[in-house]
Design an enzyme around this catalytic site. Structure first.
Site, PDB file in Angstrom:
ATOM      1  N   LYS A 156       0.827  -1.213   0.000  1.00  0.00           N
ATOM      2  CA  LYS A 156       0.000   0.000   0.000  1.00  0.00           C
ATOM      3  C   LYS A 156       0.869   1.275   0.000  1.00  0.00           C
ATOM      4  O   LYS A 156       2.075   1.190  -0.089  1.00  0.00           O
ATOM      5  CB  LYS A 156      -0.979  -0.045   1.172  1.00  0.00           C
ATOM      6  CG  LYS A 156      -1.866  -1.309   1.195  1.00  0.00           C
ATOM      7  CD  LYS A 156      -2.883  -1.355   0.054  1.00  0.00           C
ATOM      8  CE  LYS A 156      -3.530  -2.719  -0.154  1.00  0.00           C
ATOM      9  NZ  LYS A 156      -4.405  -3.179   0.902  1.00  0.00           N
TER      10      LYS A 156
HETATM   11  C1  LIG Z   1      -5.426  -4.214   1.310  1.00  0.00           C
HETATM   12  C2  LIG Z   1      -6.887  -3.959   1.306  1.00  0.00           C
HETATM   13  C3  LIG Z   1      -7.698  -4.192   2.418  1.00  0.00           C
HETATM   14  C4  LIG Z   1      -7.221  -4.930   3.648  1.00  0.00           C
HETATM   15  O1  LIG Z   1      -6.103  -4.402   4.221  1.00  0.00           O
HETATM   16  P1  LIG Z   1      -5.144  -5.337   5.144  1.00  0.00           P
HETATM   17  O2  LIG Z   1      -4.270  -4.303   5.791  1.00  0.00           O
HETATM   18  O3  LIG Z   1      -4.392  -6.232   4.211  1.00  0.00           O
HETATM   19  O4  LIG Z   1      -5.996  -6.062   6.104  1.00  0.00           O
HETATM   20  C5  LIG Z   1      -9.020  -3.821   2.363  1.00  0.00           C
HETATM   21  N1  LIG Z   1      -9.546  -3.263   1.258  1.00  0.00           N
HETATM   22  C6  LIG Z   1      -8.807  -3.058   0.145  1.00  0.00           C
HETATM   23  C7  LIG Z   1      -9.450  -2.424  -1.040  1.00  0.00           C
HETATM   24  C8  LIG Z   1      -7.457  -3.411   0.124  1.00  0.00           C
HETATM   25  O5  LIG Z   1      -6.742  -3.238  -0.982  1.00  0.00           O
END
Ligand SMILES: *Cc1c(COP(=O)(O)O)cnc(C)c1O
Length: 383
Positions: free
Chosen positions: A184
């Site tokens: 991210k």
């Molecule tokens: C990565 C992601 C999540 C979940 O995040 P985590 O930190 O991996 O639990 C939720 N929604 C979207 C759209 C994502 O890309």
């Protein structure tokens, strides 16, 4: 030219980040200390939200946000299917029912008209996903809902630091959830956050992430003694540690640079691929600036040759990926009774989409290699 595969996304960690973590390891508190509050203050400043609570993942952030809204059995939550399963799973955790509304065929973002059509007397919230880093059209969603005064949640796992109409992600929806997974915008290893301006929801968020235990003397109805703390609601251990928060603050200081680099890579891709036959560039929205978490190309031919495109790029060492199989097409959701075909634009988008590498640590040579490879493969398949 290196033969190392280039992943579609990865973290950028430098010596500052490592020093911040090591310093925390030598400090008194490894969790729930000053660095959590510091990271939350930094996030509040970037998002413009009054309150931010750091939690242990983006999934925990969604679960916590939905719980703060009081979602439970019998409640419906309208959301797009073009997302990571966690957006919907967090509703299932609470016994609520995800109702999938279709996306805009160009951007993959929740379609406000489809939202209006999906609302029933049982709808308790609408969740939009800032797919690939581009903020959803929250103003249009709000006006399409017209009389239904429902809270809107932004799943902003892809869009920390993005803007719409000059407003930052964090000010566009009623509750905003973030993820700090390594692919991210910034990372804490695992981590997430919930942002809101609403003091009542924030209080519930803060309880939900820490067992529902209250220590604040002003909120304790009786005086058991100076040690007293009590559990007033059912919560989880969804805390983010001080160690992770130190990394988060160090990363957050670089968010502007990270996004500038992502934007520069996206601009080079746009220029290189804009006139290639057989491919469509990522969709845009006037006034909105993407954080460019993903760069998603779409094949235009019928039937879509996305699989051949994917396989040839992967064979050439590009760590391509597909975001996302519509959530209701996962076997678990099929068993719950969700049927294929309910959101045709999301299904069509999925059939055509392919994410190519984009991340701040990409060297110019890596960007050149991606461009050459995509142009060559597109020439073979579509030329
Ligand atoms: C990565 C992601 C999540 C979940 O995040 P985590 O930190 O991996 O639990 C939720 N929604 C979207 C759209 C994502 O890309």
């Amino acid at each position: 030219m290196s033969d190392q595969p280039i992943p579609y996304g990865r973290q950028s960690i430098d010596d500052d980040d490592i020093a911040a973590v090591v310093e925390t390891l030598r400090s008194d508190l490894l969790t729930t200390g000053p660095r959590v509050a510091g990271f939350e203050a930094g996030l509040a400043s970037v998002t413009g939200a009054r309150f931010v609570a750091a939690v242990s993942s983006g999934t925990a952030a969604l679960h916590t946000a939905y719980a703060a809204l009081g979602l439970g059995p019998g409640d419906e939550v309208v959301m797009p299917p073009l997302t990571f399963a966690a957006t919907a799973n967090a509703a299932l955790y609470l016994g609520a029912r995800p109702v999938f509304a279709d996306v805009d065929p160009e951007t993959g973002l929740l379609d406000p008209v489809a939202v209006a059509a999906a609302i029933t007397p049982r709808t308790r919230a609408v969740v939009a996903v800032d797919y690939a880093g581009l903020p959803a059209d929250y103003a249009a969603i709000r006006s399409a809902m017209a009389r239904a005064e429902l809270p809107i949640v932004a799943d902003a796992a892809h869009s920390l630091g993005a803007h719409d109409g000059g407003q930052p992600v964090g000010r566009l929806a009623d509750l905003t959830t973030l993820s700090f997974h390594p692919v991210k915008l910034i990372t804490t290893g695992e981590g997430g956050a919930v942002a809101t301006d609403n003091a009542d929801w924030y209080r519930r968020v803060a309880g939900f992430r820490a067992h529902g235990i209250v220590r604040d003397q002003t909120r304790l109805p009786r005086d058991e003694g100076p040690w007293h703390q009590e559990m007033q609601s059912l919560g989880y251990n969804y805390r983010l540690s001080d160690v992770a928060s130190a990394l988060g603050s160090s990363q957050l200081a670089k968010l502007g640079r990270f996004i500038a680099r992502r934007r520069a890579i996206a601009a080079r891709y746009d220029q290189a691929f804009g006139r290639l036959p057989g491919l469509r560039l990522p969709g845009r929205r006037t006034g909105a600036e993407s954080a460019w978490h993903l760069y998603v190309l779409r094949v235009v031919d019928d039937p879509p040759s996305r699989r051949a495109f994917f396989e040839r790029l992967a064979a050439a060492g590009l760590g391509v990926q597909v975001h996302y199989l519509p959530v209701y097409r996962h076997p678990y959701y099929a068993e719950l009774g969700y049927r294929p075909g309910q959101c045709p634009a999301a299904e069509d988008f999925y059939q055509r989409a392919l994410s190519i590498p984009i991340f701040p640590a990409m060297a110019d040579g890596d960007v050149d290699r991606v461009i050459e490879t995509v142009c060559r493969v597109a020439g073979v398949l579509f030329g």
